[in-house]
Design an enzyme around this catalytic site. Structure first.
Site, PDB file in Angstrom:
ATOM      1  N   ARG A   1     -33.984 -11.231 -46.718  1.00  0.00           N
ATOM      2  CA  ARG A   1     -32.775 -11.663 -47.400  1.00  0.00           C
ATOM      3  C   ARG A   1     -32.396 -10.593 -48.415  1.00  0.00           C
ATOM      4  NH1 ARG A   1     -36.264 -16.271 -47.505  1.00  0.00           N
ATOM      5  NH2 ARG A   1     -35.477 -18.033 -46.257  1.00  0.00           N
TER       6      ARG A   1
ATOM      7  N   LYS B   1     -37.460 -17.805 -51.036  1.00  0.00           N
ATOM      8  CA  LYS B   1     -36.908 -19.002 -51.650  1.00  0.00           C
ATOM      9  C   LYS B   1     -38.023 -19.904 -52.167  1.00  0.00           C
ATOM     10  CE  LYS B   1     -32.512 -19.414 -49.193  1.00  0.00           C
ATOM     11  NZ  LYS B   1     -31.668 -20.273 -48.336  1.00  0.00           N
TER      12      LYS B   1
ATOM     13  N   HIS C   1     -27.255 -10.475 -44.074  1.00  0.00           N
ATOM     14  CA  HIS C   1     -27.793 -11.526 -43.217  1.00  0.00           C
ATOM     15  C   HIS C   1     -27.581 -11.211 -41.741  1.00  0.00           C
ATOM     16  CE1 HIS C   1     -29.848 -15.110 -44.559  1.00  0.00           C
ATOM     17  NE2 HIS C   1     -29.453 -15.750 -43.478  1.00  0.00           N
TER      18      HIS C   1
ATOM     19  N   ARG D   1     -30.742  -9.591 -40.766  1.00  0.00           N
ATOM     20  CA  ARG D   1     -31.813 -10.593 -40.713  1.00  0.00           C
ATOM     21  C   ARG D   1     -31.695 -11.447 -39.452  1.00  0.00           C
ATOM     22  NH1 ARG D   1     -35.393 -13.870 -43.760  1.00  0.00           N
ATOM     23  NH2 ARG D   1     -34.975 -16.109 -43.680  1.00  0.00           N
TER      24      ARG D   1
ATOM     25  N   HIS E   1     -39.156 -19.473 -43.333  1.00  0.00           N
ATOM     26  CA  HIS E   1     -38.516 -20.788 -43.295  1.00  0.00           C
ATOM     27  C   HIS E   1     -39.549 -21.882 -43.538  1.00  0.00           C
ATOM     28  CE1 HIS E   1     -34.911 -19.270 -40.720  1.00  0.00           C
ATOM     29  NE2 HIS E   1     -34.720 -19.117 -42.004  1.00  0.00           N
TER      30      HIS E   1
ATOM     31  N   TYR F   1     -31.094 -21.308 -36.979  1.00  0.00           N
ATOM     32  CA  TYR F   1     -30.743 -19.962 -37.425  1.00  0.00           C
ATOM     33  C   TYR F   1     -30.753 -18.957 -36.287  1.00  0.00           C
ATOM     34  CZ  TYR F   1     -31.399 -15.594 -40.005  1.00  0.00           C
ATOM     35  OH  TYR F   1     -31.290 -14.324 -40.486  1.00  0.00           O
TER      36      TYR F   1
END
Length: 299
Positions: free
Chosen positions: A150, A174, A245, A248, A271, A280
């Site tokens: 990211r 995250k 992105h 990614r 994730h 995704y």
């Protein structure tokens, strides 16, 4: 307790206890601020489901995307569930609040051979002309694609995040979750060139331990990375609306196309759930046909 007061306390819980990312907390608080505005910042006890439905309907009429409406629903649900658990509300009016299904629009994906050729050409030109910014940019592009990072993860890298011996990078993703991902030979070579030929030139008192530096020596910003990817990859993908992105998503898609296990890709991307990875990424038509021909009894 009024909506605005509860939202502040709930935001602190999201950040400190649940450790959601700052961007997610800001988005939820913005949604709840809108809720307070639309409802006149009334007490939590005075909110009912019809008011919440009217709030979501207002956002729909305003043209908000389905993903935005879904996030607003989640923000309201989270606030009232938290308030109920904390004894700040006697009921939860969101129990029957329906969230619209999110659309599954996917970012653009560059074909693997085309993307590889574009990255190789950019790196060759950067290493030939010796411009320190272009050498840095080559390393940025290779790291984004090689590690499926990211943009926030890339900009947050420090010097000790990179293991040159193992060709891996330690990423803070995250929710402050760490993971270690491989980078690959092209990314490692581009980083070596950047660390030897470019970073010492860009170094300043503001650099600190940041791996990637901006033109003035401070930590590289996300806006600069977005502009770089748009400029280099826009012509490759055939669209102007591309960003970090895109690299990614392309990396994840190419891994699946070449037979990588979905759970391995989940770990690679960082994730929390396999469902996120399934949304995704997508399976190429060629791979789907190959699997069908191999497995279906009437293929």
């Amino acid at each position: 307790m009024r909506i605005s007061e509860a939202a502040v306390a709930y935001g602190e819980d999201l950040a400190r206890v649940r450790r959601l990312s700052p961007a997610t907390v800001r988005a939820y608080l913005a949604d709840l601020a809108d809720l307070a505005t639309v409802m006149g910042d009334r007490a939590l006890e005075d909110v009912d489901i019809e008011m919440l439905r009217d709030w979501l309907w207002t956002a729909t009429q305003r043209g908000d995307a389905r993903a935005t409406i879904a996030r607003r629903t989640a923000a309201a649900r989270g606030l009232f569930a938290w308030a109920l658990d904390a004894g700040l509300a006697a009921h939860d009016p969101t129990m029957r609040l329906v969230s619209p299904k999110r659309g599954r629009s996917l970012p653009a994906v560059a074909a693997a051979p085309t993307l590889g050729a574009a990255l190789d050409q950019f790196a060759r030109e950067a290493f030939t002309d010796g411009d320190v910014i272009r050498i840095r940019d080559a390393a940025v592009l290779e790291a984004l694609y090689g590690g499926a990072l990211r943009v926030s993860e890339l900009c947050g890298l420090d010097l000790d995040s990179i293991s040159r011996a193992d060709a891996t990078v330690r990423v803070l993703g995250k929710g402050s979750k760490e993971r270690v991902v491989p980078l690959g030979a092209p990314a490692t070579a581009a980083l070596d060139a950047y660390l030897v030929r470019a970073r010492p030139v860009l170094l300043s008192d503001a650099s600190g331990s940041a791996l990637f530096l901006g033109a003035r020596g401070g930590r590289l910003g996300a806006r600069t990375v977005y502009e770089l990817v748009r400029r280099v990859l826009g012509p490759v993908v055939g669209a102007d609306a591309v960003g970090p992105h895109t690299l990614r998503h392309s990396a994840a898609t190419h891994l699946l196309d070449r037979g990588a296990d979905l759970r391995a890709v989940q770990e690679f991307l960082g994730h929390a759930s396999l469902g996120t990875t399934q949304i995704y990424t997508h399976v190429s038509t060629e791979r789907l046909h190959a699997a069908y021909r191999q497995a279906h009894p009437r293929a």
